[in-house]
Write a protein that holds these residues in place. Structure first.
Motif, PDB file in Angstrom:
ATOM      1  N   ARG A   1      34.688  41.537  51.911  1.00 25.64           N
ATOM      2  CA  ARG A   1      33.413  42.576  51.933  1.00 25.64           C
ATOM      3  C   ARG A   1      32.418  42.178  50.964  1.00 25.64           C
ATOM      4  N   GLU A   2      31.187  41.810  51.178  1.00 24.17           N
ATOM      5  CA  GLU A   2      30.211  41.424  49.852  1.00 24.17           C
ATOM      6  C   GLU A   2      29.548  42.717  49.343  1.00 24.17           C
ATOM      7  N   GLU A   3      29.663  42.511  48.306  1.00 25.49           N
ATOM      8  CA  GLU A   3      29.322  43.867  47.254  1.00 25.49           C
ATOM      9  C   GLU A   3      28.027  43.659  46.766  1.00 25.49           C
ATOM     10  N   THR A   4      27.688  42.624  46.188  1.00 23.39           N
ATOM     11  CA  THR A   4      26.444  42.117  45.413  1.00 23.39           C
ATOM     12  C   THR A   4      26.278  40.671  45.716  1.00 23.39           C
ATOM     13  N   ARG A   5      25.116  40.036  45.109  1.00 26.56           N
ATOM     14  CA  ARG A   5      25.062  38.589  45.315  1.00 26.56           C
ATOM     15  C   ARG A   5      26.197  37.955  44.753  1.00 26.56           C
ATOM     16  N   ASP A   6      27.009  38.375  43.756  1.00 25.55           N
ATOM     17  CA  ASP A   6      28.048  37.691  42.841  1.00 25.55           C
ATOM     18  C   ASP A   6      29.322  38.459  42.863  1.00 25.55           C
ATOM     19  N   THR A   7      29.461  39.285  43.861  1.00 25.69           N
ATOM     20  CA  THR A   7      30.571  40.003  43.843  1.00 25.69           C
ATOM     21  C   THR A   7      31.053  40.426  45.363  1.00 25.69           C
ATOM     22  N   LYS A   8      32.240  40.176  45.458  1.00 28.84           N
ATOM     23  CA  LYS A   8      32.971  40.560  46.870  1.00 28.84           C
ATOM     24  C   LYS A   8      34.183  41.203  46.736  1.00 28.84           C
ATOM     25  N   THR A   9      34.792  42.130  47.568  1.00 30.95           N
ATOM     26  CA  THR A   9      36.015  42.669  47.602  1.00 30.95           C
ATOM     27  C   THR A   9      36.687  42.236  48.816  1.00 30.95           C
ATOM     28  N   TYR A  10      38.142  42.080  48.262  1.00 30.81           N
ATOM     29  CA  TYR A  10      39.125  41.189  49.410  1.00 30.81           C
ATOM     30  C   TYR A  10      40.176  42.555  49.369  1.00 30.81           C
ATOM     31  N   LYS A  11      40.782  42.194  50.567  1.00 27.20           N
ATOM     32  CA  LYS A  11      41.933  43.179  51.076  1.00 27.20           C
ATOM     33  C   LYS A  11      42.960  42.365  51.530  1.00 27.20           C
ATOM     34  N   LEU A  12      44.174  42.238  50.593  1.00 29.48           N
ATOM     35  CA  LEU A  12      45.244  41.238  50.645  1.00 29.48           C
ATOM     36  C   LEU A  12      46.508  41.823  51.244  1.00 29.48           C
ATOM     37  N   TYR A  13      46.942  41.354  52.309  1.00 30.41           N
ATOM     38  CA  TYR A  13      48.309  41.809  52.888  1.00 30.41           C
ATOM     39  C   TYR A  13      49.602  40.852  51.924  1.00 30.41           C
ATOM     40  N   ILE A  14      50.241  41.521  51.331  1.00 30.70           N
ATOM     41  CA  ILE A  14      51.345  41.112  50.479  1.00 30.70           C
ATOM     42  C   ILE A  14      52.555  41.434  51.197  1.00 30.70           C
ATOM     43  N   LYS A  15      53.434  40.495  51.958  1.00 31.56           N
ATOM     44  CA  LYS A  15      54.696  40.898  52.610  1.00 31.56           C
ATOM     45  C   LYS A  15      55.892  41.273  51.579  1.00 31.56           C
ATOM     46  N   GLY A  16      56.550  42.083  51.879  1.00 28.38           N
ATOM     47  CA  GLY A  16      57.675  42.335  50.896  1.00 28.38           C
ATOM     48  C   GLY A  16      57.640  43.420  49.769  1.00 28.38           C
ATOM     49  N   LYS A  17      56.306  43.868  49.574  1.00 28.95           N
ATOM     50  CA  LYS A  17      55.831  44.680  48.594  1.00 28.95           C
ATOM     51  C   LYS A  17      55.678  46.065  49.113  1.00 28.95           C
ATOM     52  N   LYS A  18      55.747  46.951  47.955  1.00 32.43           N
ATOM     53  CA  LYS A  18      55.762  48.556  48.493  1.00 32.43           C
ATOM     54  C   LYS A  18      54.443  49.008  47.853  1.00 32.43           C
ATOM     55  N   SER A  19      53.666  50.074  48.334  1.00 34.01           N
ATOM     56  CA  SER A  19      52.718  50.554  47.593  1.00 34.01           C
ATOM     57  C   SER A  19      53.199  51.355  46.478  1.00 34.01           C
ATOM     58  N   GLU A  20      54.282  51.855  46.155  1.00 36.08           N
ATOM     59  CA  GLU A  20      54.803  52.444  45.220  1.00 36.08           C
ATOM     60  C   GLU A  20      54.767  51.780  43.801  1.00 36.08           C
ATOM     61  N   GLU A  21      54.771  50.402  43.920  1.00 32.74           N
ATOM     62  CA  GLU A  21      54.749  49.309  42.955  1.00 32.74           C
ATOM     63  C   GLU A  21      53.330  49.111  42.182  1.00 32.74           C
ATOM     64  N   PHE A  22      52.152  49.514  42.767  1.00 28.97           N
ATOM     65  CA  PHE A  22      50.865  49.454  42.451  1.00 28.97           C
ATOM     66  C   PHE A  22      50.455  50.653  42.029  1.00 28.97           C
ATOM     67  N   ARG A  23      49.883  50.837  40.785  1.00 26.02           N
ATOM     68  CA  ARG A  23      49.278  51.899  40.116  1.00 26.02           C
ATOM     69  C   ARG A  23      47.937  51.530  39.755  1.00 26.02           C
ATOM     70  N   PRO A  24      46.832  52.701  39.847  1.00 21.97           N
ATOM     71  CA  PRO A  24      45.751  52.515  39.320  1.00 21.97           C
ATOM     72  C   PRO A  24      45.862  51.753  37.951  1.00 21.97           C
ATOM     73  N   GLY A  25      44.869  51.017  37.737  1.00 24.72           N
ATOM     74  CA  GLY A  25      44.716  50.140  36.252  1.00 24.72           C
ATOM     75  C   GLY A  25      45.270  49.057  36.250  1.00 24.72           C
ATOM     76  N   GLN A  26      46.248  48.727  37.256  1.00 26.70           N
ATOM     77  CA  GLN A  26      47.262  47.424  36.855  1.00 26.70           C
ATOM     78  C   GLN A  26      46.307  46.331  37.587  1.00 26.70           C
ATOM     79  N   PHE A  27      46.828  45.308  37.448  1.00 26.31           N
ATOM     80  CA  PHE A  27      46.292  43.853  37.821  1.00 26.31           C
ATOM     81  C   PHE A  27      46.957  42.975  38.649  1.00 26.31           C
ATOM     82  N   LEU A  28      46.485  42.115  39.077  1.00 24.40           N
ATOM     83  CA  LEU A  28      47.222  41.000  40.029  1.00 24.40           C
ATOM     84  C   LEU A  28      46.888  39.613  39.304  1.00 24.40           C
TER      85      LEU A  28
END
Length: 280
Positions: free
Chosen positions: A19-46
């Motif tokens: 999804r395009e946000e601005t002229r130089d920024t986009k948002t990506y939704k990534l499907y990662i097999k084998g991972k669980k949502s409980e492993e991801f916390r607000p503020g972390q990074f990939l």
């Protein structure tokens, strides 16, 4: 692949949405097999890996959701270097990229339960704060009043414009959108995020989450301290060059800390003395 290997070797992530946000920024939704949502916390990074171009750290910009036999993770990317610009220009829905993580210490949303919350973001710095807002909104009865201040250079530079007005429907919330300079048709506030904070009546017991350009975080934190808020209740998210994501290579050392391992979220009391030193 054992868990320790998965932190070192990139695994496949399928791009499910762009999804395009601005002229130089986009948002990506990534499907990662084998991972669980409980492993991801607000503020972390990939760590995002593009073969032949390199690897960069990108903060999570939404709560992760379990999907099929994996997880749907969201990142918002601004094109500022070779890897991020290639990502924006060439990676599309259906493509596969490499990811490692998530890494780092996130926002202390659990510690903040029962208290008023301030979320103050500047520019692309609002992206790592968005999961905090989502989490508090989803668990509204567990928190006090929400104060949100989001600022950008201009209306066109604001990310998530398609959902910003919906934030006004959050119960017991005070919402402020501001731009650096007045613009035709703009109905929000004008001024920098720290300027808006000085006009607000904030509880001294609130917990503050601040992210944006480092000078903005430094000035905003000082304004909050002047308002009587304990620096241990002010949290900032720092950005440094990262390679390993695990505190091994030393690239992201910041004073006695490794931003990738000990952060990227720190209390202002932990890092204020180093934020004052140019070049660290």
């Amino acid at each position: 692949m054992v868990e320790s290997e998965a932190m070192v070797i990139p695994i496949r992530a399928e791009v499910r949405e762009v999804r395009e946000e601005t002229r130089d920024t986009k948002t990506y939704k990534l499907y990662i097999k084998g991972k669980k949502s409980e492993e991801f916390r607000p503020g972390q990074f990939l760590m995002i890996y593009l073969k032949g171009f390199g690897e960069i750290p990108i903060s999570l910009s939404d709560l992760a959701h379990d999907l099929e036999d994996g997880v749907l993770a969201t990142i918002t990317v601004r094109g500022v270097g070779v890897v991020s610009r290639y990502l924006l220009s060439n990676v599309r829905e259906g493509d596969v990229i490499g990811v490692r993580g998530p890494f780092g210490r996130g926002w202390p949303v659990e510690r903040a339960k029962g208290k008023d919350i301030l979320i103050a973001g500047g520019g692309i710095g609002f992206a790592p704060l968005r999961p905090v807002l989502r989490y508090v909104w989803n668990n509204r009865e567990e928190y006090g009043k929400i104060f949100l201040v989001y600022g950008a250079r201009s209306p066109a530079d604001m990310i998530y414009r398609y959902e910003l007005e919906s934030y006004r429907s959050i119960p017991n919330a005070e919402i402020h959108f501001t731009i650096d300079r007045a613009a035709e048709g703009w109905k929000g506030e004008v001024g920098f995020v720290p300027d808006v904070l000085t006009k607000m009546k904030l509880s001294q017991q609130l917990v503050s989450f601040v992210c944006g350009p480092e000078i903005m975080m430094r000035i905003a934190s000082k304004r909050l301290i002047e308002a009587g808020i304990d620096p241990e209740r002010i949290f900032v998210s720092l950005e440094r060059r990262m390679r390993c994501g695990m505190g091994i290579c030393g690239t992201c050392q910041f004073g006695p800390y490794y931003v990738c391992r000990d952060g990227p979220v720190f209390s202002y009391s932990e890092v204020y003395r180093y934020m004052e030193v140019e070049g660290i």
